[in-house]
Design an enzyme around this catalytic site. Structure first.
Site, PDB file in Angstrom:
ATOM      1  N   ILE A 109     102.277 150.637  43.022  1.00  0.00           N
ATOM      2  CA  ILE A 109     100.982 151.115  43.493  1.00  0.00           C
ATOM      3  C   ILE A 109     100.609 150.487  44.838  1.00  0.00           C
ATOM      4  O   ILE A 109     100.962 149.344  45.115  1.00  0.00           O
ATOM      5  CB  ILE A 109      99.869 150.864  42.437  1.00  0.00           C
ATOM      6  N   CYS A 110      99.917 151.261  45.651  1.00  0.00           N
ATOM      7  CA  CYS A 110      99.322 150.805  46.906  1.00  0.00           C
ATOM      8  C   CYS A 110     100.391 150.447  47.938  1.00  0.00           C
ATOM      9  O   CYS A 110     101.182 151.286  48.338  1.00  0.00           O
ATOM     10  CB  CYS A 110      98.355 149.657  46.614  1.00  0.00           C
ATOM     11  N   HIS A 111     100.448 149.187  48.383  1.00  0.00           N
ATOM     12  CA  HIS A 111     101.433 148.738  49.367  1.00  0.00           C
ATOM     13  C   HIS A 111     102.753 148.321  48.719  1.00  0.00           C
ATOM     14  O   HIS A 111     103.718 148.016  49.418  1.00  0.00           O
ATOM     15  CB  HIS A 111     100.880 147.539  50.155  1.00  0.00           C
ATOM     16  N   SER A 162     101.354 155.356  42.869  1.00  0.00           N
ATOM     17  CA  SER A 162      99.965 155.738  43.130  1.00  0.00           C
ATOM     18  C   SER A 162      99.510 155.096  44.423  1.00  0.00           C
ATOM     19  O   SER A 162     100.142 154.169  44.924  1.00  0.00           O
ATOM     20  CB  SER A 162      99.043 155.320  41.982  1.00  0.00           C
TER      21      SER A 162
END
Length: 181
Positions: A109-111, A162
């Site tokens: 998720i994210c970075h 995500s």
């Protein structure tokens, strides 16, 4: 759903986005799985609420003490500093890569896809991420899409991704489904 399965959460010693660690952790626990916190150093890791220090969490094992064979799946929480640190640590990169080689599910998720870019496991895969990681993923051979959650099975394993904390509900649900097989 994932009763009896052990899921690794790979994090740096500091810089983990707290909610991206705690919500998937609790989802795994509530689904009957056993989450384990893996880092490059023992002791405790420092989480953040965006840029502000948040809670610390005890490390269960270091990447030098475990292997992908010890786990049924992997979660890579985000935060900017967390994956940026991990991608510069060969043992952490190899640990993440081993899940792909073993065909085990990974949720990012994210970075967090920065670690996967470094592991060279995103080529030919479709992912999402924080928008600033888009170019890195494309340059590594991935297809980047702007969606709440992406479940990619076009490779040796299921890869769930995500974009951000707002996507955590969908992320946790998709990750649990992937870990459940």
């Amino acid at each position: 759903m994932i009763q009896g399965k052990t899921i690794a959460f790979l994090v740096a010693p500091e810089g983990i986005e707290q909610v991206e660690l705690t919500e998937p952790w609790e989802a795994v626990r509530q689904a009957g799985g056993t989450p384990k916190l893996i880092s490059t150093k023992g002791g405790r890791v420092q989480a953040l609420n965006h840029l502000d220090k948040a809670d610390t969490f005890p490390v269960d094992a270091t990447v030098d003490e475990v292997s992908a064979a010890d786990f049924d799946g992997l979660v890579l929480p985000g935060g900017v500093a967390n994956p940026d640190y991990l991608r510069t640590r060969p043992a952490a990169v190899e640990f993440a890569k081993a899940f792909f080689e073993a065909g085990k599910p990974v949720a990012s998720i994210c970075h967090a896809p920065w670690t996967l870019v470094e592991a060279d496991v995103v080529r030919g895969r479709t992912l999402t991420s924080w928008p600033s990681v888009r170019t890195d993923l494309r340059n590594a051979g991935a297809t980047w899409v702007d969606q709440e959650v992406v479940v990619c099975t076009a490779g040796p394993n299921t890869l769930v991704s995500s974009r951000m904390p707002d996507d955590l509900k969908a992320f946790c649900q998709a990750a649990l489904e992937a870990f459940g097989g």
